[in-house]
Design an enzyme around this catalytic site. Structure first.
Site, PDB file in Angstrom:
ATOM      1  CD  GLN A   1      92.516  85.090 -39.177  1.00  0.00           C
ATOM      2  OE1 GLN A   1      93.228  85.812 -38.500  1.00  0.00           O
ATOM      3  NE2 GLN A   1      91.921  85.490 -40.294  1.00  0.00           N
TER       4      GLN A   1
ATOM      5  CG  HIS B   1      96.235  89.964 -40.708  1.00  0.00           C
ATOM      6  ND1 HIS B   1      95.166  89.117 -40.513  1.00  0.00           N
ATOM      7  CD2 HIS B   1      97.225  89.494 -39.899  1.00  0.00           C
ATOM      8  CE1 HIS B   1      95.496  88.171 -39.648  1.00  0.00           C
ATOM      9  NE2 HIS B   1      96.742  88.387 -39.258  1.00  0.00           N
TER      10      HIS B   1
ATOM     11  CG  ASN C   1      99.200  86.520 -37.174  1.00  0.00           C
ATOM     12  OD1 ASN C   1      98.041  86.916 -37.268  1.00  0.00           O
ATOM     13  ND2 ASN C   1      99.956  86.322 -38.234  1.00  0.00           N
TER      14      ASN C   1
ATOM     15  CB  CYS D   1      92.446  89.050 -38.720  1.00  0.00           C
ATOM     16  SG  CYS D   1      92.007  90.382 -39.859  1.00  0.00           S
TER      17      CYS D   1
END
Length: 503
Positions: free
Chosen positions: A117, A423, A445, A123
């Site tokens: 990102q 997040h 992630n 996110c």
């Protein structure tokens, strides 16, 4: 009584004693902490005692420093902690060793590549598209694939601007310094979002492959456009509030002109996106190296996720998913929503089913056993290391370095603003012990391959208990009782509540 009676306590001593009694401090061998009512911690004590204000004493400071540096351990700590990041110095070696990328339950197809990102707060768009892409990759026989996060980002900014201006008009009768109005003005078009906001965007605008609408510079580094649009919207808000109080008839046309200006900024900085109903041509190589071509529209492409064929291929119905949350401040098995939180006027509101962590974790384990990825929201900055990709409550030993013990509960952290969802990521695996209890979790992630282990993180089960707040699940993985909560009247939380934080 003894021969030497105690002297009458000083006024300040009396106040201290009274305050301690009012706080009901208990002398327990296993705890040094004040016990508060977690369901209603904000209520002031009826026996509140006001102590006189006291300034910091220079002599006290000198004495504290003298005592501190008498201890060789503190002198060693001074040398170490003043020369580097305390989190790095105090990282527990044993925690780093035990948190391995080894899992007993792992979905067979995690999706690739690891996404990034960059310097943006997108996110939630990365996590959601990383969930969506698994079904599309299976359907189109792909080894690597990304959906365009920038496409959803463009329309989210546009819709949030409109949502904000409508909220400003709706609250025009409130004072400008009203807490609700000020909260609305704080961040009109933040990068963050929630699962229901993703649903709204995909339902209205659809999806496109990333190769057809890649990230521009301002999608990767969004602070400049955020600052510009926020300033513009705040000026527009003042104008609309003034017009609303002066009986101007063409206020709708004025607001439409404001939206046209926001669209101009977005188009020039992010690039013109595909129209939701305009056909695009996507050329790609499947996992056998064969060239393929698909002609469709963004809306039709998104509908592939809910077709009977896709559900047969993936055993998943992503359009039915909803959010479980763990908020110990509120009663469990209740529906929560946040006042005036959203992105699309007339779209689906933000709702959470509040459950104990045991139910949330069981649903996650069952989904992973079924081979399905899970969107989840957490407070990623607590007790974590982005380089190693470890999230563990035992990772950083603050007590060792500072002789300070931190012991707030999850409810207390929420109440005082210490923690909230910051997040969104994706769960793809879990390690279970011999009794079937979760030990650690594998996390996909969106910080690129240089973070963690080639982009993958590991989360201890205890960290999940303390800092995970949300998991998006399918209805079939929770009981009928939990599903029925969705039909109940929600408890409405104020816009500034931590459950209103946008991941």
């Amino acid at each position: 009584m003894g021969a030497n009676q105690s002297k009458a306590p000083l006024v300040n001593e009396k106040l201290i004693v009274e305050r301690l009694r009012a706080l009901e401090i208990k002398d327990e061998a296993d705890s040094e902490y004040i016990h508060v009512n977690e369901k209603n911690p904000s209520r002031a004590s009826q026996n509140h005692v006001k102590a006189p204000w006291a300034s910091v004493s220079i002599s006290d400071v000198g004495q504290w420093e003298h005592e501190l540096l008498q201890d060789p351990k503190n002198r060693l700590a001074l040398s170490a902690l003043s020369s580097a990041d305390p989190k790095t110095v105090l990282t527990s070696r044993s925690a780093a060793i035990k948190d391995q990328q080894i899992f007993s339950v792992k979905i067979p197809f995690e999706g690739a590549p690891i996404t990034n990102q960059r310097s943006s707060g997108r996110c939630w768009l990365f996590a959601s598209t990383n969930v969506f892409r698994v079904a599309l990759m299976k359907r189109h026989n792909l080894d690597k694939f990304e959906l365009s996060q920038a496409y959803l980002f463009f329309y989210d900014k546009l819709e949030k601007a409109n949502f904000f201006l409508e909220q400003i008009l709706d609250t025009a009768s409130e004072d400008l310094d009203n807490r609700l109005v000020q909260t609305l003005l704080q961040s009109p078009v933040s990068d963050g979002g929630q699962w229901d906001m993703v649903y709204n965007l995909v339902h209205k605008y659809g999806l496109v492959p990333q190769v057809l609408y890649p990230d521009s510079f301002n999608a990767k580094a969004s602070s400049a456009i955020n600052s510009l649009i926020t300033t513009k919207l705040r000026e527009d808000a003042l104008q609309l509030r003034s017009l609303a109080s002066s009986s101007v008839k063409d206020i709708t046309a004025i607001k439409k002109k404001m939206m046209k200006e926001i669209h101009l900024i977005l188009t020039l900085t992010l690039g013109p996106p595909p129209a939701p109903d305009a056909e695009f041509t996507w050329n790609y190589l499947d996992n056998k190296g064969a060239a393929q071509e698909l002609k469709t529209t963004p809306l039709a492409f998104a509908k592939e996720l809910s077709t009977a064929r896709s559900i047969r291929i993936t055993n998943s119905a992503v359009h039915d998913m909803f959010s479980l949350v763990n908020d110990p401040r509120n009663e469990y098995n209740t529906l929560l929503t946040v006042d005036r939180l959203g992105n699309i006027v007339g779209g689906r509101g933000i709702t959470y089913v509040n459950v104990p962590m045991s139910i949330l974790k069981k649903a996650c384990i069952d989904m992973l056993k079924a081979g399905l990825p899970i969107f989840f929201g957490s407070d990623v900055g607590k007790y974590s290391n982005s380089s190693s990709g470890i999230m563990d409550t035992g990772l950083i030993d603050y007590e060792l370095g500072f002789n300070v013990r931190l012991g707030m509960t999850k409810a207390q952290r929420l109440t005082v603003g210490e923690s909230q969802m910051t997040h969104a990521m994706v769960l793809t695996a879990v390690h279970l012990d011999s009794a079937g209890k979760s030990v650690r979790w594998r996390v996909q992630n969106s910080w690129g391959e240089d973070a963690g282990t080639d982009g993958w993180f590991v989360m201890s089960d205890k960290w999940m208990d303390e800092f995970v707040y949300q998991a998006v699940v399918e209805p079939r993985f929770v009981s009928q009782e939990i599903n029925d909560v969705l039909k109940s009247e929600p408890k409405v939380l104020p816009l500034w509540d931590p459950m209103g934080a946008l991941a």
